[in-house]
Design an enzyme around this catalytic site. Structure first.
Site, PDB file in Angstrom:
ATOM      1  N   CYS A  85       0.832  -1.199   0.000  1.00  0.00           N
ATOM      2  CA  CYS A  85       0.000   0.000   0.000  1.00  0.00           C
ATOM      3  C   CYS A  85       0.873   1.258   0.000  1.00  0.00           C
ATOM      4  O   CYS A  85       1.537   1.543  -0.995  1.00  0.00           O
ATOM      5  CB  CYS A  85      -0.984  -0.036   1.164  1.00  0.00           C
ATOM      6  N   HIS A 195      -3.649  -5.187  -0.270  1.00  0.00           N
ATOM      7  CA  HIS A 195      -3.268  -5.634   1.067  1.00  0.00           C
ATOM      8  C   HIS A 195      -3.251  -7.159   1.122  1.00  0.00           C
ATOM      9  O   HIS A 195      -4.297  -7.791   1.302  1.00  0.00           O
ATOM     10  CB  HIS A 195      -4.243  -5.094   2.115  1.00  0.00           C
ATOM     11  N   GLU A 197      -2.306  -9.011   3.482  1.00  0.00           N
ATOM     12  CA  GLU A 197      -2.707  -9.459   4.820  1.00  0.00           C
ATOM     13  C   GLU A 197      -4.218  -9.491   4.997  1.00  0.00           C
ATOM     14  O   GLU A 197      -4.726 -10.062   5.967  1.00  0.00           O
ATOM     15  CB  GLU A 197      -2.067  -8.562   5.886  1.00  0.00           C
TER      16      GLU A 197
END
Length: 215
Positions: A85, A195, A197
């Site tokens: 990001c 992202h 994650e």
């Protein structure tokens, strides 16, 4: 893996670093994951992660304030680095967000999404900003970090700015009003606008690939 990997997730005062660290630990439980707040911790790590959600000007100011920028620049030349990001955006020359100078590893300017724009159906649409939610990532070049991840698989995005760049370093693109660069690779550096994650199986696979990446 032949030995335990020591990963440093750089803490420069922005959000999202804890979720990135937890996801890395879940992807590769035997790895040693540390939140790095000093240049020494960055230098000692086997590989580096630049996470982040927040304003680019604040990110760059915090890197300098805490004497981390030089250690990050040295890592970009010497060890595997993953940008996520804002950590992806800071690799370019400049960001329109606060008219901020960035690290300058790659040519390009980080620009804000603006509407109306033209969709793939060539209909004028008004883009919602931030771009938030699941979207496809098209592999424009092969790369070891795409291992086990199908072309045009879905990843999770939350961002108002995108990298306006072109060249062989672009390894992933995403359509949101227009196509934009969503993944780059240069030598020992790989970075993504989305992202991992927050991206389920595909995201964990990418993180595992990063930890196991041999430069």
């Amino acid at each position: 893996m032949s030995k335990v990997k020591h990963l440093a997730v750089v803490d420069y005062g922005m959000g999202n670093l804890h979720s990135v660290a937890r996801a890395l630990q879940a992807a590769v439980p035997e790895a040693q994951v540390q939140l790095a707040t000093t240049a020494a911790q960055i230098a000692q790590a086997d590989r580096l992660v630049l996470p982040g959600q927040g304003a680019m000007r604040d990110c760059m100011a915090n890197l300098q304030k805490h004497a981390l920028q030089q250690a990050v620049l040295e890592s970009l030349d010497s060890k595997p680095v993953l940008g996520v990001c804002v950590g992806f955006q800071m690799l370019f020359n400049r960001s329109e967000e606060g008219d901020s100078a960035c690290l300058g590893l790659l040519p390009g300017v980080v620009r804000k999404f603006a509407g109306p724009a033209f969709s793939h159906a060539k209909e004028a649409i008004s883009l919602k900003v931030p771009h938030m939610g699941w979207n496809r990532v098209k592999h424009t070049h092969t790369h070891v970090l795409w291992r086990g991840i199908p072309d045009e698989d879905y990843f999770y995005f939350v961002h108002s700015y995108y990298a306006d760049t072109a060249g062989p370093h672009v390894v992933g693109q995403t359509l949101y009003g227009h196509e934009f660069c969503s993944a780059i690779a240069k030598d020992n550096v790989f970075a993504v606008q989305f992202h991992p994650e927050k991206s389920g199986r595909a995201g964990l696979q990418l993180l595992q690939n990063f930890v196991e990446w041999h430069i």
